[in-house]
Design a protein around this motif. Structure first.
Motif, PDB file in Angstrom:
ATOM      1  N   ARG A 165     -24.229  34.738  43.234  1.00 38.69           N
ATOM      2  CA  ARG A 165     -22.781  34.586  43.189  1.00 38.69           C
ATOM      3  C   ARG A 165     -22.101  35.928  43.387  1.00 38.69           C
ATOM      4  O   ARG A 165     -22.671  36.996  43.101  1.00 38.69           O
ATOM      5  CB  ARG A 165     -22.357  33.973  41.854  1.00 38.69           C
ATOM      6  N   GLU A 166     -20.869  35.889  43.875  1.00 32.17           N
ATOM      7  CA  GLU A 166     -20.012  37.076  43.973  1.00 32.17           C
ATOM      8  C   GLU A 166     -18.757  36.756  43.173  1.00 32.17           C
ATOM      9  O   GLU A 166     -17.834  36.118  43.671  1.00 32.17           O
ATOM     10  CB  GLU A 166     -19.682  37.384  45.433  1.00 32.17           C
ATOM     11  N   GLY A 167     -18.760  37.186  41.918  1.00 29.11           N
ATOM     12  CA  GLY A 167     -17.670  36.814  41.023  1.00 29.11           C
ATOM     13  C   GLY A 167     -17.730  35.323  40.752  1.00 29.11           C
ATOM     14  O   GLY A 167     -18.752  34.799  40.300  1.00 29.11           O
ATOM     15  N   ASN A 168     -16.644  34.639  41.051  1.00 26.54           N
ATOM     16  CA  ASN A 168     -16.622  33.187  40.824  1.00 26.54           C
ATOM     17  C   ASN A 168     -16.831  32.399  42.123  1.00 26.54           C
ATOM     18  O   ASN A 168     -16.504  31.216  42.199  1.00 26.54           O
ATOM     19  CB  ASN A 168     -15.300  32.772  40.172  1.00 26.54           C
ATOM     20  N   MET A 169     -17.400  33.072  43.139  1.00 30.14           N
ATOM     21  CA  MET A 169     -17.632  32.413  44.418  1.00 30.14           C
ATOM     22  C   MET A 169     -19.103  32.507  44.809  1.00 30.14           C
ATOM     23  O   MET A 169     -19.790  33.485  44.506  1.00 30.14           O
ATOM     24  CB  MET A 169     -16.773  33.040  45.518  1.00 30.14           C
ATOM     25  N   LEU A 170     -19.572  31.462  45.500  1.00 30.34           N
ATOM     26  CA  LEU A 170     -20.897  31.467  46.099  1.00 30.34           C
ATOM     27  C   LEU A 170     -20.730  31.226  47.592  1.00 30.34           C
ATOM     28  O   LEU A 170     -20.257  30.165  48.005  1.00 30.34           O
ATOM     29  CB  LEU A 170     -21.780  30.370  45.494  1.00 30.34           C
ATOM     30  N   ASN A 171     -21.087  32.231  48.387  1.00 31.93           N
ATOM     31  CA  ASN A 171     -21.033  32.112  49.842  1.00 31.93           C
ATOM     32  C   ASN A 171     -22.471  32.088  50.363  1.00 31.93           C
ATOM     33  O   ASN A 171     -23.204  33.073  50.231  1.00 31.93           O
ATOM     34  CB  ASN A 171     -20.269  33.300  50.451  1.00 31.93           C
ATOM     35  N   LEU A 172     -22.868  30.963  50.913  1.00 33.95           N
ATOM     36  CA  LEU A 172     -24.248  30.786  51.336  1.00 33.95           C
ATOM     37  C   LEU A 172     -24.519  31.553  52.627  1.00 33.95           C
ATOM     38  O   LEU A 172     -23.954  31.247  53.669  1.00 33.95           O
ATOM     39  CB  LEU A 172     -24.547  29.298  51.545  1.00 33.95           C
ATOM     40  N   SER A 173     -25.386  32.537  52.540  1.00 29.66           N
ATOM     41  CA  SER A 173     -25.778  33.295  53.734  1.00 29.66           C
ATOM     42  C   SER A 173     -26.972  32.653  54.421  1.00 29.66           C
ATOM     43  O   SER A 173     -27.307  33.002  55.553  1.00 29.66           O
ATOM     44  CB  SER A 173     -26.119  34.742  53.354  1.00 29.66           C
ATOM     45  N   LYS A 196     -24.381  16.966  42.380  1.00 26.09           N
ATOM     46  CA  LYS A 196     -24.371  16.705  40.944  1.00 26.09           C
ATOM     47  C   LYS A 196     -23.640  17.803  40.183  1.00 26.09           C
ATOM     48  O   LYS A 196     -22.856  17.529  39.260  1.00 26.09           O
ATOM     49  CB  LYS A 196     -25.809  16.578  40.427  1.00 26.09           C
ATOM     50  N   LEU A 197     -23.883  19.064  40.570  1.00 27.75           N
ATOM     51  CA  LEU A 197     -23.199  20.177  39.913  1.00 27.75           C
ATOM     52  C   LEU A 197     -21.701  20.118  40.179  1.00 27.75           C
ATOM     53  O   LEU A 197     -20.889  20.513  39.332  1.00 27.75           O
ATOM     54  CB  LEU A 197     -23.775  21.515  40.390  1.00 27.75           C
ATOM     55  N   ASP A 198     -21.334  19.627  41.367  1.00 28.66           N
ATOM     56  CA  ASP A 198     -19.918  19.438  41.692  1.00 28.66           C
ATOM     57  C   ASP A 198     -19.324  18.353  40.792  1.00 28.66           C
ATOM     58  O   ASP A 198     -18.236  18.522  40.223  1.00 28.66           O
ATOM     59  CB  ASP A 198     -19.780  19.057  43.160  1.00 28.66           C
ATOM     60  N   GLU A 199     -20.047  17.263  40.625  1.00 30.40           N
ATOM     61  CA  GLU A 199     -19.564  16.170  39.769  1.00 30.40           C
ATOM     62  C   GLU A 199     -19.437  16.611  38.313  1.00 30.40           C
ATOM     63  O   GLU A 199     -18.529  16.165  37.592  1.00 30.40           O
ATOM     64  CB  GLU A 199     -20.531  14.981  39.864  1.00 30.40           C
ATOM     65  N   GLU A 200     -20.320  17.506  37.881  1.00 26.98           N
ATOM     66  CA  GLU A 200     -20.294  18.002  36.502  1.00 26.98           C
ATOM     67  C   GLU A 200     -19.256  19.103  36.304  1.00 26.98           C
ATOM     68  O   GLU A 200     -19.115  19.647  35.214  1.00 26.98           O
ATOM     69  CB  GLU A 200     -21.675  18.527  36.107  1.00 26.98           C
ATOM     70  N   GLN A 201     -18.571  19.450  37.392  1.00 23.35           N
ATOM     71  CA  GLN A 201     -17.540  20.490  37.383  1.00 23.35           C
ATOM     72  C   GLN A 201     -18.109  21.859  36.981  1.00 23.35           C
ATOM     73  O   GLN A 201     -17.451  22.656  36.326  1.00 23.35           O
ATOM     74  CB  GLN A 201     -16.377  20.101  36.463  1.00 23.35           C
ATOM     75  N   ILE A 203     -19.549  23.613  39.655  1.00 22.09           N
ATOM     76  CA  ILE A 203     -19.097  24.261  40.885  1.00 22.09           C
ATOM     77  C   ILE A 203     -18.139  23.315  41.589  1.00 22.09           C
ATOM     78  O   ILE A 203     -18.073  22.126  41.275  1.00 22.09           O
ATOM     79  CB  ILE A 203     -20.281  24.601  41.828  1.00 22.09           C
ATOM     80  N   LYS A 204     -17.379  23.873  42.523  1.00 21.90           N
ATOM     81  CA  LYS A 204     -16.480  23.053  43.342  1.00 21.90           C
ATOM     82  C   LYS A 204     -16.682  23.423  44.798  1.00 21.90           C
ATOM     83  O   LYS A 204     -16.569  24.591  45.179  1.00 21.90           O
ATOM     84  CB  LYS A 204     -15.018  23.270  42.950  1.00 21.90           C
ATOM     85  N   LYS A 205     -17.004  22.431  45.627  1.00 25.67           N
ATOM     86  CA  LYS A 205     -17.266  22.674  47.033  1.00 25.67           C
ATOM     87  C   LYS A 205     -15.966  22.969  47.772  1.00 25.67           C
ATOM     88  O   LYS A 205     -15.006  22.219  47.682  1.00 25.67           O
ATOM     89  CB  LYS A 205     -17.949  21.460  47.665  1.00 25.67           C
ATOM     90  N   ILE A 206     -15.941  24.118  48.493  1.00 30.18           N
ATOM     91  CA  ILE A 206     -14.794  24.482  49.327  1.00 30.18           C
ATOM     92  C   ILE A 206     -15.063  24.036  50.767  1.00 30.18           C
ATOM     93  O   ILE A 206     -14.231  23.396  51.408  1.00 30.18           O
ATOM     94  CB  ILE A 206     -14.539  26.002  49.286  1.00 30.18           C
ATOM     95  N   TYR A 211     -18.666  27.724  47.770  1.00 28.47           N
ATOM     96  CA  TYR A 211     -18.432  27.000  46.532  1.00 28.47           C
ATOM     97  C   TYR A 211     -17.712  27.910  45.543  1.00 28.47           C
ATOM     98  O   TYR A 211     -17.981  29.121  45.485  1.00 28.47           O
ATOM     99  CB  TYR A 211     -19.751  26.535  45.898  1.00 28.47           C
ATOM    100  N   ARG A 212     -16.813  27.327  44.770  1.00 30.44           N
ATOM    101  CA  ARG A 212     -16.198  28.054  43.661  1.00 30.44           C
ATOM    102  C   ARG A 212     -16.975  27.722  42.396  1.00 30.44           C
ATOM    103  O   ARG A 212     -17.280  26.559  42.124  1.00 30.44           O
ATOM    104  CB  ARG A 212     -14.727  27.675  43.496  1.00 30.44           C
ATOM    105  N   ILE A 213     -17.311  28.746  41.630  1.00 29.25           N
ATOM    106  CA  ILE A 213     -18.074  28.564  40.398  1.00 29.25           C
ATOM    107  C   ILE A 213     -17.092  28.428  39.246  1.00 29.25           C
ATOM    108  O   ILE A 213     -16.273  29.324  38.992  1.00 29.25           O
ATOM    109  CB  ILE A 213     -19.025  29.754  40.175  1.00 29.25           C
ATOM    110  N   LEU A 214     -17.181  27.309  38.535  1.00 30.90           N
ATOM    111  CA  LEU A 214     -16.189  26.983  37.501  1.00 30.90           C
ATOM    112  C   LEU A 214     -16.655  27.380  36.101  1.00 30.90           C
ATOM    113  O   LEU A 214     -15.851  27.390  35.164  1.00 30.90           O
ATOM    114  CB  LEU A 214     -15.895  25.488  37.526  1.00 30.90           C
ATOM    115  N   GLN A 215     -17.939  27.720  35.955  1.00 28.12           N
ATOM    116  CA  GLN A 215     -18.467  28.121  34.660  1.00 28.12           C
ATOM    117  C   GLN A 215     -18.761  29.627  34.674  1.00 28.12           C
ATOM    118  O   GLN A 215     -19.237  30.164  35.668  1.00 28.12           O
ATOM    119  CB  GLN A 215     -19.747  27.348  34.341  1.00 28.12           C
ATOM    120  N   GLU A 216     -18.520  30.276  33.559  1.00 24.30           N
ATOM    121  CA  GLU A 216     -18.653  31.732  33.487  1.00 24.30           C
ATOM    122  C   GLU A 216     -20.102  32.177  33.551  1.00 24.30           C
ATOM    123  O   GLU A 216     -20.473  33.054  34.310  1.00 24.30           O
ATOM    124  CB  GLU A 216     -17.997  32.247  32.199  1.00 24.30           C
ATOM    125  N   ASN A 217     -20.954  31.594  32.700  1.00 28.12           N
ATOM    126  CA  ASN A 217     -22.357  32.028  32.620  1.00 28.12           C
ATOM    127  C   ASN A 217     -23.277  30.818  32.773  1.00 28.12           C
ATOM    128  O   ASN A 217     -23.484  30.047  31.856  1.00 28.12           O
ATOM    129  CB  ASN A 217     -22.629  32.719  31.279  1.00 28.12           C
TER     130      ASN A 217
END
Length: 222
Positions: A165-173, A196-201, A203-206, A211-217
């Motif tokens: 992750r980069e902060g609260n974002m995940l950019n798939l390389s 499933k992780l999207d449904e559990e909130q 992460i959120k697919k952009i 993806y935006r990461i919605l959980q801190e740790n």
């Protein structure tokens, strides 16, 4: 072909060389050869005899192995300044078991074994840095093996997200196919786990790569 065009970049970011003074760096430059590889070409195959260190100047290269069933297991992705071939370089009798495939058109700088040995003899600090690099890669390999054998698909993906992750974002390389290979999962399983992780909130697919990461740790949720 000698690596003249901006060839300094071939080694300036490589940890085993970038601590050396300018004069020594120039000596290394003079020993480098450069080759261009097209996408899907291989630097080497399993079973090949490797007598050189391959340094990525431009492009990306994936290192992978095949299991007993012929399925790919991604080991790592190399980009500018990364290198491969070091294990066989120092143990010529070792049977090479990995493949190095070019993911996008690449320029590779190649240093022959005898030149590496001469440099290590003259500059012992290179040997020390090699050992440090080996130790780091061994630790990463052991961690990956442990995660693959002990964690379920959800936990493996969450750990991957946490690591890249980069902060609260995940950019798939990497493509999801390659991520699935790295995590020893089927692509369909990886896609379901992302959903499933999207449904559990968690992460959120952009889009398909972001993806935006919605959980801190995420490690606390594994």
């Amino acid at each position: 072909m000698e690596c003249h065009h901006n060839y300094e970049l071939c080694v300036q970011r490589v940890p085993i060389f970038n601590h050396l003074d300018e004069e020594t760096m120039q000596l290394i430059f003079n020993k480098i050869m450069q080759r261009s590889f097209a996408k899907k070409e291989h630097l080497y195959l399993a079973g090949d005899t490797i007598d050189s260190l391959y340094v990525v100047h431009k492009g990306r290269v994936r290192i992978y192995k095949l299991n007993e069933n012929g399925e790919e297991q991604l080991i790592r992705i190399l980009s500018h300044g990364d290198y491969t071939g070091e294990i066989s370089l120092f143990n010529p009798s070792l049977n090479n078991t990995s493949y190095a495939e070019v993911l996008e058109d690449a320029e590779i700088c190649i240093i022959k074994r005898e030149d590496i040995y001469q440099l290590m003899h003259t500059y012992p600090s290179i040997s020390i840095t090699f050992i440090e690099t080996f130790a780091k890669r061994l630790s990463e390999s052991e961690t990956q093996t442990t995660n693959i054998s002990l964690l379920d698909s959800r936990s493996k993906l969450m750990m991957y997200i946490e690591n890249y992750r980069e902060g609260n974002m995940l950019n798939l390389s990497l493509t999801k196919k390659h991520i699935a290979s790295y995590l020893s999962m089927q692509p369909e399983t990886l896609n379901r786990t992302f959903n499933k992780l999207d449904e559990e909130q968690i992460i959120k697919k952009i889009n398909h790569k972001t993806y935006r990461i919605l959980q801190e740790n995420l490690n606390k949720l594994i």
